[in-house]
Design a protein around this motif. Structure first.
Motif, PDB file in Angstrom:
ATOM      1  N   TRP A 221      33.301  42.483  52.450  1.00  0.00           N
ATOM      2  CA  TRP A 221      33.403  43.549  52.120  1.00  0.00           C
ATOM      3  C   TRP A 221      33.320  44.468  52.924  1.00  0.00           C
ATOM      4  CZ3 TRP A 221      35.416  46.072  48.189  1.00  0.00           C
ATOM      5  CH2 TRP A 221      35.037  47.251  47.771  1.00  0.00           C
ATOM      6  N   ARG A 222      32.028  44.362  53.759  1.00  0.00           N
ATOM      7  CA  ARG A 222      31.669  45.303  54.640  1.00  0.00           C
ATOM      8  C   ARG A 222      32.391  45.229  56.293  1.00  0.00           C
ATOM      9  NH1 ARG A 222      27.333  44.134  56.905  1.00  0.00           N
ATOM     10  NH2 ARG A 222      26.788  42.230  55.721  1.00  0.00           N
ATOM     11  N   GLN A 223      33.177  44.024  56.132  1.00  0.00           N
ATOM     12  CA  GLN A 223      33.800  43.680  57.546  1.00  0.00           C
ATOM     13  C   GLN A 223      32.864  43.659  58.771  1.00  0.00           C
ATOM     14  OE1 GLN A 223      37.742  45.587  57.848  1.00  0.00           O
ATOM     15  NE2 GLN A 223      37.473  46.511  55.789  1.00  0.00           N
ATOM     16  N   GLU A 224      31.882  42.845  58.324  1.00  0.00           N
ATOM     17  CA  GLU A 224      30.765  42.620  59.342  1.00  0.00           C
ATOM     18  C   GLU A 224      31.251  41.914  60.661  1.00  0.00           C
ATOM     19  OE1 GLU A 224      26.614  40.466  58.560  1.00  0.00           O
ATOM     20  OE2 GLU A 224      28.456  38.928  59.057  1.00  0.00           O
TER      21      GLU A 224
ATOM     22  N   ALA B  12      29.335  40.217  39.988  1.00  0.00           N
ATOM     23  CA  ALA B  12      29.475  41.593  40.079  1.00  0.00           C
ATOM     24  C   ALA B  12      29.700  42.325  41.486  1.00  0.00           C
ATOM     25  CB  ALA B  12      27.871  42.258  39.466  1.00  0.00           C
ATOM     26  N   HIS B  13      29.832  41.660  42.356  1.00  0.00           N
ATOM     27  CA  HIS B  13      30.134  42.269  43.741  1.00  0.00           C
ATOM     28  C   HIS B  13      31.363  42.852  43.714  1.00  0.00           C
ATOM     29  CE1 HIS B  13      30.539  42.707  48.197  1.00  0.00           C
ATOM     30  NE2 HIS B  13      29.056  42.487  48.007  1.00  0.00           N
ATOM     31  N   PRO B  14      31.584  44.128  44.352  1.00  0.00           N
ATOM     32  CA  PRO B  14      32.835  44.739  44.412  1.00  0.00           C
ATOM     33  C   PRO B  14      34.107  43.832  45.358  1.00  0.00           C
ATOM     34  CG  PRO B  14      31.181  45.716  45.937  1.00  0.00           C
ATOM     35  CD  PRO B  14      30.454  44.753  45.169  1.00  0.00           C
ATOM     36  N   PHE B  15      33.429  42.715  46.002  1.00  0.00           N
ATOM     37  CA  PHE B  15      34.544  41.963  46.653  1.00  0.00           C
ATOM     38  C   PHE B  15      35.265  41.179  45.475  1.00  0.00           C
ATOM     39  CE2 PHE B  15      36.573  38.209  48.409  1.00  0.00           C
ATOM     40  CZ  PHE B  15      36.931  38.634  49.683  1.00  0.00           C
ATOM     41  N   LEU B  16      34.686  40.761  44.623  1.00  0.00           N
ATOM     42  CA  LEU B  16      35.380  39.845  43.474  1.00  0.00           C
ATOM     43  C   LEU B  16      36.077  40.644  42.476  1.00  0.00           C
ATOM     44  CD1 LEU B  16      32.746  37.038  43.397  1.00  0.00           C
ATOM     45  CD2 LEU B  16      34.923  36.977  44.397  1.00  0.00           C
TER      46      LEU B  16
ATOM     47  N   LYS C  71      40.286  34.321  67.831  1.00  0.00           N
ATOM     48  CA  LYS C  71      40.066  35.487  68.730  1.00  0.00           C
ATOM     49  C   LYS C  71      39.048  36.344  68.214  1.00  0.00           C
ATOM     50  CE  LYS C  71      44.787  35.253  70.674  1.00  0.00           C
ATOM     51  NZ  LYS C  71      46.391  36.028  70.602  1.00  0.00           N
ATOM     52  N   THR C  72      39.022  36.266  66.866  1.00  0.00           N
ATOM     53  CA  THR C  72      37.685  37.256  66.136  1.00  0.00           C
ATOM     54  C   THR C  72      36.608  36.180  66.170  1.00  0.00           C
ATOM     55  OG1 THR C  72      39.368  38.592  65.097  1.00  0.00           O
ATOM     56  CG2 THR C  72      37.054  38.207  64.147  1.00  0.00           C
ATOM     57  N   PRO C  73      35.530  36.531  66.495  1.00  0.00           N
ATOM     58  CA  PRO C  73      34.256  35.551  66.702  1.00  0.00           C
ATOM     59  C   PRO C  73      33.861  35.375  65.223  1.00  0.00           C
ATOM     60  CG  PRO C  73      33.733  37.719  67.659  1.00  0.00           C
ATOM     61  CD  PRO C  73      35.152  37.738  67.309  1.00  0.00           C
ATOM     62  N   ALA C  74      33.189  34.363  65.024  1.00  0.00           N
ATOM     63  CA  ALA C  74      32.406  34.097  63.778  1.00  0.00           C
ATOM     64  C   ALA C  74      31.613  35.111  63.571  1.00  0.00           C
ATOM     65  CB  ALA C  74      31.818  32.566  63.764  1.00  0.00           C
ATOM     66  N   GLY C  75      31.353  35.672  62.469  1.00  0.00           N
ATOM     67  CA  GLY C  75      30.263  36.565  62.461  1.00  0.00           C
ATOM     68  C   GLY C  75      29.057  36.130  62.204  1.00  0.00           C
ATOM     69  N   PRO C  76      28.054  37.280  61.922  1.00  0.00           N
ATOM     70  CA  PRO C  76      26.460  36.565  61.954  1.00  0.00           C
ATOM     71  C   PRO C  76      26.270  35.912  60.900  1.00  0.00           C
ATOM     72  CG  PRO C  76      26.782  39.189  62.523  1.00  0.00           C
ATOM     73  CD  PRO C  76      28.108  38.718  62.197  1.00  0.00           C
ATOM     74  N   THR C  77      26.879  36.526  59.530  1.00  0.00           N
ATOM     75  CA  THR C  77      26.557  35.571  58.358  1.00  0.00           C
ATOM     76  C   THR C  77      27.244  34.195  58.340  1.00  0.00           C
ATOM     77  OG1 THR C  77      26.596  37.589  57.088  1.00  0.00           O
ATOM     78  CG2 THR C  77      27.047  35.545  55.848  1.00  0.00           C
ATOM     79  N   THR C  78      28.594  34.220  58.995  1.00  0.00           N
ATOM     80  CA  THR C  78      29.028  32.724  59.083  1.00  0.00           C
ATOM     81  C   THR C  78      28.484  31.912  59.994  1.00  0.00           C
ATOM     82  OG1 THR C  78      31.077  34.035  59.100  1.00  0.00           O
ATOM     83  CG2 THR C  78      31.158  31.823  59.695  1.00  0.00           C
TER      84      THR C  78
ATOM     85  N   ALA D 200      39.620  43.716  53.979  1.00  0.00           N
ATOM     86  CA  ALA D 200      38.587  42.940  53.751  1.00  0.00           C
ATOM     87  C   ALA D 200      38.638  41.628  53.240  1.00  0.00           C
ATOM     88  CB  ALA D 200      37.841  43.621  52.293  1.00  0.00           C
ATOM     89  N   PHE D 201      40.005  41.329  52.636  1.00  0.00           N
ATOM     90  CA  PHE D 201      40.218  39.865  52.219  1.00  0.00           C
ATOM     91  C   PHE D 201      40.781  39.302  53.738  1.00  0.00           C
ATOM     92  CE2 PHE D 201      43.270  36.680  50.585  1.00  0.00           C
ATOM     93  CZ  PHE D 201      42.210  35.943  49.882  1.00  0.00           C
ATOM     94  N   ARG D 202      41.301  39.805  54.400  1.00  0.00           N
ATOM     95  CA  ARG D 202      41.790  39.369  55.934  1.00  0.00           C
ATOM     96  C   ARG D 202      40.704  39.001  56.659  1.00  0.00           C
ATOM     97  NH1 ARG D 202      42.092  40.806  61.037  1.00  0.00           N
ATOM     98  NH2 ARG D 202      43.681  40.177  62.369  1.00  0.00           N
ATOM     99  N   HIS D 203      39.595  39.710  56.562  1.00  0.00           N
ATOM    100  CA  HIS D 203      38.308  39.450  57.424  1.00  0.00           C
ATOM    101  C   HIS D 203      37.554  38.191  56.552  1.00  0.00           C
ATOM    102  CE1 HIS D 203      33.864  39.659  58.120  1.00  0.00           C
ATOM    103  NE2 HIS D 203      34.169  40.305  59.191  1.00  0.00           N
ATOM    104  N   TYR D 204      37.575  38.052  55.189  1.00  0.00           N
ATOM    105  CA  TYR D 204      37.171  36.778  54.495  1.00  0.00           C
ATOM    106  C   TYR D 204      37.978  35.543  55.077  1.00  0.00           C
ATOM    107  CZ  TYR D 204      36.980  33.310  50.849  1.00  0.00           C
ATOM    108  OH  TYR D 204      36.878  32.396  50.012  1.00  0.00           O
ATOM    109  N   VAL D 205      39.279  35.690  55.133  1.00  0.00           N
ATOM    110  CA  VAL D 205      40.168  34.614  55.371  1.00  0.00           C
ATOM    111  C   VAL D 205      39.859  34.100  56.868  1.00  0.00           C
ATOM    112  CG1 VAL D 205      42.515  33.567  55.679  1.00  0.00           C
ATOM    113  CG2 VAL D 205      41.890  35.252  53.728  1.00  0.00           C
ATOM    114  N   VAL D 206      39.543  34.944  57.922  1.00  0.00           N
ATOM    115  CA  VAL D 206      39.209  34.783  59.327  1.00  0.00           C
ATOM    116  C   VAL D 206      38.025  34.043  59.297  1.00  0.00           C
ATOM    117  CG1 VAL D 206      38.949  35.797  61.639  1.00  0.00           C
ATOM    118  CG2 VAL D 206      40.828  36.642  60.234  1.00  0.00           C
ATOM    119  N   GLN D 207      37.132  34.542  58.557  1.00  0.00           N
ATOM    120  CA  GLN D 207      35.695  33.944  58.808  1.00  0.00           C
ATOM    121  C   GLN D 207      35.879  32.602  57.876  1.00  0.00           C
ATOM    122  OE1 GLN D 207      33.007  34.996  60.506  1.00  0.00           O
ATOM    123  NE2 GLN D 207      34.688  36.196  61.122  1.00  0.00           N
TER     124      GLN D 207
END
Length: 220
Positions: free
Chosen positions: A212-215, A21-25, A103-110, A37-44
């Motif tokens: 989704w939040r581009q954390e 049900a998440h808006p990302f999906l 060059k973009t660091p791994a985020g907190p969730t990753t 948002a998808f770019r953020h997902y792929v980078v992570q």
């Protein structure tokens, strides 16, 4: 006849419903997901997959049976070869390569998710490692299968859906679930396996939500 996979799904199924049900999906399927948002997902994902492969290799090392060693060692190699290749191609669609992604660091969730997987699979028992790993496979397979029926008007998103909803990935996951059903832990070991599965399922939701939040990191 009840299978162990059914018991595990009773534990993680509620999280899966929230994932679906998440808006990302939902944005993947109707094409409304912002490309950033998808770019953020792929980078992570570029950060996530190497440690996921390490967790699979550790799970193979923990297996008491040759079938488990073969399964997870093979899947560790497949992750590097197949899923990594998909990420490289998706990065290219954004005009990026892996060096750019890093060059973009791994985020907190990753960082939290990969640390949990590698630690559990390296230091836990084989049932604990299996509990941590199975939702990574199964939730992606269920998401891919469900979204495949809906498709997407965006060719980039449809490509991702086709990969995880496709027959090849579904067959891989079926093999892991058969292995899970052959494991019969009891008592505290069963509880720990199911607890690890629930934690990983929650991290799956968090990973998509972070995209989704581009954390990013809140400081520094």
């Amino acid at each position: 006849m009840s299978r162990f996979r059914d018991e595990l799904w009773q534990v993680v199924g509620g999280v899966y419903d929230q994932i679906l049900a998440h808006p990302f999906l939902s944005g993947l399927t109707d094409g409304s997901l912002p490309r950033e948002a998808f770019r953020h997902y792929v980078v992570q994902e570029a950060h996530f997959l190497p440690d996921y492969a390490r967790a699979l290799a550790a799970c193979a090392a923990r297996s008491p049976e040759p079938s488990g060693v073969q399964r997870f060692a093979g899947d560790a190699a497949m992750t590097v070869e197949v899923e990594h290749s998909l990420v490289v191609e998706l990065l290219a669609a954004f005009g990026l390569d892996e060096a750019d992604a890093r060059k973009t660091p791994a985020g907190p969730t990753t960082v939290g998710y990969t640390s949990y997987l590698v630690r559990t699979c390296s230091l836990g028992t084989f049932p604990e490692a299996l509990g941590a790993i199975v939702p990574c496979y199964w939730i992606y397979a269920r998401v891919g299968e469900t979204l495949l029926g809906r498709s997407s008007p965006d060719p980039l998103y449809a490509w991702w859906i086709d990969t995880y909803g496709g027959e090849g990935y579904q067959e891989t996951v079926a093999g892991v679930l058969d292995l899970l059903d052959g494991l019969v832990p009891d008592g505290e070991e069963r509880h720990r396996l199911l607890d690890r599965a629930l934690t990983t399922a929650r991290y799956e939701w968090m990973f998509w939500d972070a995209a989704w939040r581009q954390e990013g990191w809140p400081c520094g």
